[in-house]
Design an enzyme around this catalytic site. Structure first.
Site, mmCIF file in Angstrom:
data_model
loop_
_atom_site.group_PDB
_atom_site.id
_atom_site.type_symbol
_atom_site.label_atom_id
_atom_site.label_comp_id
_atom_site.label_asym_id
_atom_site.label_seq_id
_atom_site.Cartn_x
_atom_site.Cartn_y
_atom_site.Cartn_z
ATOM 1 N N LYS A 112 -7.325 57.350 66.120
ATOM 2 C CA LYS A 112 -7.911 56.076 66.500
ATOM 3 C C LYS A 112 -9.321 56.331 67.031
ATOM 4 O O LYS A 112 -9.505 57.064 68.008
ATOM 5 C CB LYS A 112 -7.053 55.409 67.575
ATOM 6 C CG LYS A 112 -7.609 54.062 68.045
ATOM 7 C CD LYS A 112 -6.668 53.415 69.038
ATOM 8 C CE LYS A 112 -7.229 52.081 69.529
ATOM 9 N NZ LYS A 112 -6.329 51.420 70.476
ATOM 10 N N ASP A 154 -0.689 43.970 76.608
ATOM 11 C CA ASP A 154 -1.110 43.448 75.302
ATOM 12 C C ASP A 154 0.047 43.542 74.315
ATOM 13 O O ASP A 154 -0.130 43.902 73.155
ATOM 14 C CB ASP A 154 -2.320 44.224 74.777
ATOM 15 C CG ASP A 154 -3.028 43.477 73.642
ATOM 16 O OD1 ASP A 154 -2.882 42.240 73.550
ATOM 17 O OD2 ASP A 154 -3.709 44.131 72.837
ATOM 18 N N GLY A 201 -6.323 50.846 59.217
ATOM 19 C CA GLY A 201 -6.681 49.509 59.643
ATOM 20 C C GLY A 201 -7.819 49.534 60.633
ATOM 21 O O GLY A 201 -8.265 50.583 61.102
ATOM 22 N N VAL A 257 -8.514 53.027 62.690
ATOM 23 C CA VAL A 257 -7.374 53.925 62.751
ATOM 24 C C VAL A 257 -7.190 54.559 61.390
ATOM 25 O O VAL A 257 -7.122 53.857 60.374
ATOM 26 C CB VAL A 257 -6.088 53.195 63.181
ATOM 27 C CG1 VAL A 257 -4.924 54.164 63.281
ATOM 28 C CG2 VAL A 257 -6.285 52.472 64.500
ATOM 29 N N GLY A 268 -9.498 47.279 64.137
ATOM 30 C CA GLY A 268 -9.205 46.344 65.200
ATOM 31 C C GLY A 268 -10.422 46.133 66.065
ATOM 32 O O GLY A 268 -11.522 46.618 65.768
ATOM 33 N N GLY A 269 -10.218 45.397 67.153
ATOM 34 C CA GLY A 269 -11.331 45.109 68.041
ATOM 35 C C GLY A 269 -11.880 46.350 68.714
ATOM 36 O O GLY A 269 -13.047 46.402 69.090
ATOM 37 N N MET A 270 -11.034 47.364 68.880
ATOM 38 C CA MET A 270 -11.478 48.573 69.563
ATOM 39 C C MET A 270 -12.026 49.622 68.620
ATOM 40 O O MET A 270 -12.791 50.487 69.050
ATOM 41 C CB MET A 270 -10.295 49.167 70.357
ATOM 42 C CG MET A 270 -9.816 48.304 71.499
ATOM 43 S SD MET A 270 -11.046 48.189 72.800
ATOM 44 C CE MET A 270 -11.093 49.884 73.373
ATOM 45 N N GLY A 271 -11.649 49.597 67.331
ATOM 46 C CA GLY A 271 -12.144 50.635 66.435
ATOM 47 C C GLY A 271 -11.308 50.724 65.176
ATOM 48 O O GLY A 271 -10.628 49.782 64.782
#
Length: 905
Positions: free
Chosen positions: A122, A215, A100, A107, A102-105
């Protein structure tokens, strides 16, 4: 391309699970088959397509996979991401697929070629490579590695490849909670409660380390194929004390607490607000949009307890939210607080321990059987002690009460010329003359019995003291007799003080008189004193004695001095030496000793033993103070429980003082009161420190052993679990004491002392012995628990620690070392008994151990006899423990007729 061998490994791992799903699917109608497969394998569609591609590449048919559409190939760019499947990174990680973004990177799922396990990698996306992002990325690794818990996704390491930073973490084969809720809607209530407990356990473990998630949301909660819950993504987490003000608003806005959105202080209760939003979605299937809405508006049959819990978590004011994640878990319906605390990696509080339902009390049949066993065993113990030669007083009988012996002492003094009426008197029994007892134990049994019955040489002393002024108790430290007059305290040094020593038959054995006067009568009358009066008072035949050189120098003035050597009437006990002195025509000194002993009748106690004991006590107390301080600072110490135990110790010591002190109607009574309070406070302080030092370890590692104990501290005297554990402790003690007595009877063990002989002095001393039994039982139980915990922490394995502890504790007393045969029998009995107490502690808990030692003390309150002048005290001493057992039986039986809620109150 990836290595075919590795592909086969992946295929085997995933295909087995998919085959089981499809075998169930084939049993269903064809119209519902596809829906079943998609629901059962949600989150695994990518894996299904990958398996389909890999099987096709190997030329194998995959008929079971036809139930769902194969979909686009897994190698397409959007699914493979930056690193296609099969790529080996850093010479260690083989990429298996993209999980997947996400906002950070991104995975990825990968295989660790070195450790041969599947991991998740990640990566930070290039757009996010900034100094702040890197700092947060490293912070995630640093913080997440501090939290090790089954319900927290483990983070392994940090690395870099092709200029991209990544971290390796535990791979979870499942789906996130957000995906699950989108697919099936709200969870069944039982399943939602189960998930909530696990989420609270993981979150509580993080909070225990001072880590805030910041979070927490359904997308960061993973559910694996076995239903295990993991909290993931600590990318925004931070130590509570290290979060900068500029970073307070980081997180997902929809799941932020009001204070987090406002940029105020973020605490563990901020995470609990996010937890409340997660619970709202789990139990209702809908995200909370309106801050004023209630979960029951969406789910009509929602448990009111759960609704109140969710609304408490979502309170706008942080102080009104639950205090911890553990508190949330405890508030769930049917929650076991101990299990919740241990699952969260925390030490359960005493209140949690008391509220636990882990243990139940005895049933009516078991309770009746225990009570009957206690009555039979206690009476059998008393019968064995009173009808065998194992008890010292069965052979050296005390047939004259203390009041009669005191009158005999006064009569002897009048015969010797002391006709003055004293202002105050004091008297009591003392046991034992250890030198005489050792001598008798070395004799043949028949000879020993005859000499014990004749009290020649005597092993029991009766002391009588009088004074023309008040006898003011000396300031001494004694946990048994506080502020009382004894044979040696206060010292017999003031003019007018008289001290007489008799044997149990009322014969004179010692005399210590401090004369009043300056010798104005001269020495003529002193030389005319008839020494035969001393022989008559001592019950000795003067014809069997001859004069000899004195051995002892009298400690008082004298003008005549004599010494004799002779034997008792039967002449079999060896020679006896008598030293005597007179002053102004009256005897002032008499001391008798045998060839086997050189002990003075009034020498007092040796000094080495108390000094050594004081050193050991001081070192242990210092260590306990240090550990107790650590527990108090960390918040683990049970202040309330320690205060309760210390309060019992204080009251018990003060009751002993009240019953046994030499009270006087002068200002000195305030000094006695101050002394009594100071000694009671010292006793209470030592118990308080020891309890704080050891109890948190027990509550952390064996909390179920404190359930009934904490309920007793809470005043729940009608709790069936409390009563059941009292019955268990009493039953084991009565059986163990009887076993040890029978073992000593079997080997004919040497006679020992009678420390409870003081309970024969008066009714007050008899009553004080019961109070002493309670305080000693608690002190011994805490010391016993200290040894057990230390051994279990050092040796790790419980059974090894218990075996070693049994031998060590058994060496402290109760074993006869006079011969190998005696040692084998008595050591076996004592070790078995101690090991049984350890099993009692493990199975029933600390209260049962206290009850065990309490009964052991109650059975030693008074020497047993059913024919002597103190037979009534024997009956009372037996009736008290049987009455306590009867109360416990009544509690268990009456609990059956009460509603469950009332029984547990």
């Amino acid at each position: 391309m990836s290595d075919p061998a590795d592909q086969n490994t992946v295929t085997t791992d995933t295909f087995r699970r998919i085959r089981r799903i499809f075998e169930e699917a084939l049993e269903r109608p064809e119209g519902r088959r596809r829906v079943f497969v998609e629901n059962a394998c949600d989150g695994d569609a990518l894996l299904l397509r990958e398996v389909n591609r890999m099987l096709s590449a190997e030329g194998q048919a995959a008929p079971l996979l036809d139930a769902i559409a194969p979909g686009p190939p897994s190698s397409s760019a959007p699914e493979e991401g930056r690193f296609p499947a099969g790529t080996v990174l850093a010479g260690r990680y083989r990429i298996l697929g993209l999980l997947g973004k996400g906002g950070m990177g991104e995975v990825y799922r990968a295989h660790d070629l070195i450790l041969n396990q599947t991991v998740a990698l990640k990566f930070l996306t290039p757009a996010n490579i900034s100094e702040a992002a890197l700092l947060r990325f490293r912070n995630e690794v640093r913080i997440a590695r501090q939290v090790s818990h089954p319900n927290v996704c483990r983070v392994y390491d940090l690395g870099m490849v092709e200029g991209l930073h990544f971290l390796s973490m535990e791979y979870i084969d499942g789906e996130d909670l957000a995906s699950l809720l989108r697919r099936i809607g709200r969870l069944p209530q039982d399943k939602a409660i189960e998930f909530t407990r696990k989420i609270c356990a993981g979150l509580g473990a993080a909070h225990e380390r001072g880590v805030l998630h910041r979070d927490l949301k359904p997308a960061n909660i993973m559910i694996d194929g076995r239903g295990h819950v993991r909290i993931t993504d600590f990318g925004l987490a931070g130590l509570a004390a290290e979060i900068p003000l500029s970073d307070l608003r980081s997180g997902t806005p929809a799941y932020m607490s009001p204070e987090q959105k406002a940029g105020k202080d973020v605490t563990t209760r901020s995470d609990l607000y996010s937890l409340g939003l997660v619970l709202h979605e789990m139990f209702t299937g809908k995200a909370r949009k309106d801050p004023q809405s209630s979960p029951s508006e969406l789910v009509k049959d929602l448990d009111p307890t759960i609704e109140r819990l969710i609304l408490r978590c979502l309170d706008e004011e942080p102080k009104r939210r639950p205090s911890s994640a553990l508190s949330v878990a405890m508030a769930l319906p049917g929650a076991d607080p101990i299990a919740a605390a241990l699952a969260a990696g925390e030490t359960p509080s005493p209140e949690m321990v008391a509220a636990s339902t882990e243990k139940e009390g005895f049933g009516p049949r078991t309770a009746v059987a225990c009570f009957a066993g206690i009555v039979v065993l206690v009476l059998a113990f008393a019968f064995t002690v009173t009808h065998t030669r194992i008890a010292l007083l069965n052979q050296a009988q005390v047939n004259i009460p203390p009041d009669a012996l005191a009158f005999r002492a006064q009569d002897i003094l009048r015969q010797l010329g002391y006709t003055e009426t004293p202002l105050v008197t004091a008297f009591g029994f003392d046991c034992c003359n250890q030198e005489n007892l050792n001598f008798l134990n070395r004799q043949p049994e028949a000879q020993r019995q005859a000499w014990l019955a004749a009290h020649q040489p005597p092993v029991l002393d009766f002391w009588y003291r009088q004074h023309r002024d008040r006898l003011l108790a000396e300031t001494i430290f004694s946990p048994v007799l506080v502020s009382s007059v004894t044979a040696d305290s206060p010292p017999n040094t003031e003019p007018g003080m008289v001290r007489v020593l008799l044997d149990a038959k009322g014969r004179l054995m010692g005399l210590d008189v401090r004369p009043v006067g300056n010798g104005s009568q001269g020495g003529q009358e002193a030389r005319a004193f008839d020494w035969a009066k001393l022989f008559a008072a001592a019950g000795l035949d003067s014809a069997r004695f001859s004069t000899t050189a004195p051995r002892q120098l009298p400690p008082m003035p004298f003008d005549a001095r004599m010494a004799w050597t002779g034997t008792y009437a039967d002449g079999g006990a060896g020679q006896i030496h008598i030293d005597a002195a007179a002053w102004e025509g009256r005897p002032v000194y008499l001391e008798m000793s045998g060839d086997w002993s050189r002990r003075s009748a009034f020498n007092g106690s040796p000094v080495i033993g108390p000094l050594l004991g004081a050193w050991i006590f001081g070192i242990a107390l210092l260590g306990a103070v240090f550990v107790a301080r650590l527990h108090l600072r960390s918040g683990r110490g049970d202040r309330r429980g320690a205060t309760w135990v210390a309060g019992v110790a204080f009251l018990a010591t003060m009751c002993q003082w009240l019953l046994t002190a030499e009270h006087v109607a002068t200002i000195w009574e305030f000094g006695l009161l101050a002394q009594g309070i100071s000694e009671a406070m010292l006793q209470a302080g030592v118990v308080w420190i020891a309890y704080l030092a050891i109890e948190p370890y027990v509550r952390r590692h064996w909390p179920d052993s404190l359930i009934s104990w904490t309920r007793l501290q809470a005043g729940r005297l009608k709790d069936p679990l409390v009563a059941s554990h009292v019955l268990a402790g009493f039953l084991l003690c009565s059986a163990g004491d009887l076993m040890i007595v029978l073992a000593n009877v079997l080997v004919g063990a040497p006679l020992g002392g009678v420390p409870t002989i003081t309970s024969l002095n008066s009714a007050a001393f008899f009553s004080a012995a019961f109070v002493q039994a309670l305080s000693v039982a608690m002190s011994i139980s805490i010391a016993f628990l200290l040894v057990v915990v230390l051994l279990r922490l050092l040796l790790r394995r419980l059974w090894i620690a218990d075996v070693v502890g049994s031998f060590l504790i058994a060496l402290l007393g109760g074993i006869d070392f006079s011969s190998p045969y005696h040692f084998a029998i008595t050591a076996t009995a004592v070790v078995i008994f101690v090991y049984a107490i350890l099993l009692l502690l493990r199975r029933f808990g600390f209260l049962a151990t206290v009850a065990d030692w309490l009964l052991n003390g109650l059975l030693g309150v008074v020497p047993f006899t059913f024919a002597g002048w103190y037979a009534g005290r024997t009956i009372v001493a037996l009736a008290v423990p049987i009455a306590i057992a009867g109360w416990a039986l009544w509690v268990v039986l009456s609990a059956q007729s009460r509603p469950p809620a009332e029984s547990a109150a």
